[in-house]
Motif scaffolding. Sequence first.
Motif, short mmCIF file in Angstrom:
data_model
loop_
_atom_site.label_atom_id
_atom_site.label_comp_id
_atom_site.label_asym_id
_atom_site.label_seq_id
_atom_site.Cartn_x
_atom_site.Cartn_y
_atom_site.Cartn_z
N LYS A 12 38.18 -9.32 45.97
CA LYS A 12 38.73 -8.03 45.54
C LYS A 12 40.23 -7.98 45.80
N GLU A 13 40.65 -8.51 46.94
CA GLU A 13 42.08 -8.56 47.26
C GLU A 13 42.82 -9.46 46.28
N ASP A 14 42.19 -10.56 45.87
CA ASP A 14 42.79 -11.45 44.87
C ASP A 14 43.04 -10.69 43.57
N LEU A 15 42.05 -9.93 43.12
CA LEU A 15 42.18 -9.18 41.87
C LEU A 15 43.31 -8.15 41.96
N LEU A 16 43.40 -7.46 43.07
CA LEU A 16 44.49 -6.49 43.27
C LEU A 16 45.85 -7.18 43.26
N ARG A 17 45.92 -8.33 43.92
CA ARG A 17 47.18 -9.09 43.98
C ARG A 17 47.58 -9.58 42.59
N SER A 67 40.41 -18.38 30.27
CA SER A 67 41.66 -18.55 29.53
C SER A 67 42.34 -17.20 29.31
N PHE A 68 43.67 -17.20 29.49
CA PHE A 68 44.46 -16.00 29.25
C PHE A 68 45.89 -16.42 28.97
N GLY A 69 46.33 -16.20 27.75
CA GLY A 69 47.69 -16.58 27.39
C GLY A 69 47.87 -18.09 27.49
N ALA A 70 49.03 -18.49 28.01
CA ALA A 70 49.34 -19.92 28.15
C ALA A 70 48.66 -20.53 29.38
N GLY A 71 48.08 -19.70 30.21
CA GLY A 71 47.43 -20.20 31.42
C GLY A 71 46.03 -19.64 31.51
N GLY A 72 45.77 -19.01 32.61
CA GLY A 72 44.47 -18.40 32.80
C GLY A 72 44.14 -18.25 34.26
N TYR A 73 42.89 -18.01 34.53
CA TYR A 73 42.43 -17.76 35.88
C TYR A 73 41.24 -18.65 36.20
N VAL A 74 41.01 -18.85 37.48
CA VAL A 74 39.87 -19.62 37.96
C VAL A 74 39.15 -18.76 38.98
N ALA A 75 37.86 -18.57 38.78
CA ALA A 75 37.03 -17.81 39.72
C ALA A 75 36.09 -18.77 40.44
N LEU A 76 36.15 -18.77 41.75
CA LEU A 76 35.23 -19.55 42.57
C LEU A 76 34.07 -18.63 42.94
N PHE A 77 32.85 -19.11 42.72
CA PHE A 77 31.68 -18.28 43.02
C PHE A 77 30.54 -19.13 43.54
N GLU A 78 29.59 -18.44 44.16
CA GLU A 78 28.40 -19.11 44.68
C GLU A 78 27.17 -18.39 44.15
N ILE A 79 26.20 -19.18 43.72
CA ILE A 79 24.92 -18.63 43.32
C ILE A 79 24.11 -18.52 44.61
N THR A 84 21.46 -13.17 42.80
CA THR A 84 22.80 -12.78 43.23
C THR A 84 23.82 -13.89 43.05
N VAL A 85 24.96 -13.52 42.45
CA VAL A 85 26.12 -14.39 42.34
C VAL A 85 27.25 -13.70 43.10
N THR A 86 27.93 -14.44 43.97
CA THR A 86 29.01 -13.86 44.76
C THR A 86 30.34 -14.51 44.38
N ILE A 87 31.28 -13.67 43.94
CA ILE A 87 32.63 -14.14 43.63
C ILE A 87 33.37 -14.29 44.95
N LEU A 88 33.86 -15.50 45.22
CA LEU A 88 34.53 -15.78 46.49
C LEU A 88 36.03 -15.67 46.40
N ALA A 89 36.60 -16.06 45.25
CA ALA A 89 38.06 -16.04 45.09
C ALA A 89 38.41 -16.07 43.61
N VAL A 90 39.57 -15.51 43.29
CA VAL A 90 40.09 -15.56 41.92
C VAL A 90 41.57 -15.93 42.03
N ARG A 91 41.97 -16.95 41.30
CA ARG A 91 43.35 -17.42 41.34
C ARG A 91 43.87 -17.60 39.92
N HIS A 92 45.18 -17.50 39.79
CA HIS A 92 45.82 -17.86 38.53
C HIS A 92 45.96 -19.37 38.54
#
Length: 99
Positions: A12-17, A67-79, A84-92
């Motif tokens: 959640k903090e990653d998304l806000l950042r 994918s987003f624009g010229a780059g994108g994002y990567v979401a790390l998650f665990e099944i 239940t799937v848990t999103i652990l981190a989101v980075r550009h």
Amino acid sequence: MSYRVRYTKAAKEDLLRLYGFLVIKDQEAARRALATIKKGMDLLQDFPFTCRKVSPENPFLRVMVLSFGAGGYVALFEIEDERTVTILAVRHQREEDYE
């Protein structure tokens, strides 16, 4: 089968950042970026096993490339389990520690 997608506090903090960084430059792009990320996370409700494994030792730890624009994002998650799937981190993808 439909999975419940939940976010860790760090994710959640990653998304806000990420939103805060982009909204300063372009509010519309920031909204589109969040919509792209949400669309990807919605896909995990039905198809979490289609994403790439992080390592062969743990088939439940995976990454989704968004994918987003010229780059994108990567979401790390665990099944976590069959529901239940848990999103652990989101980075550009241009961040130094994106993987």
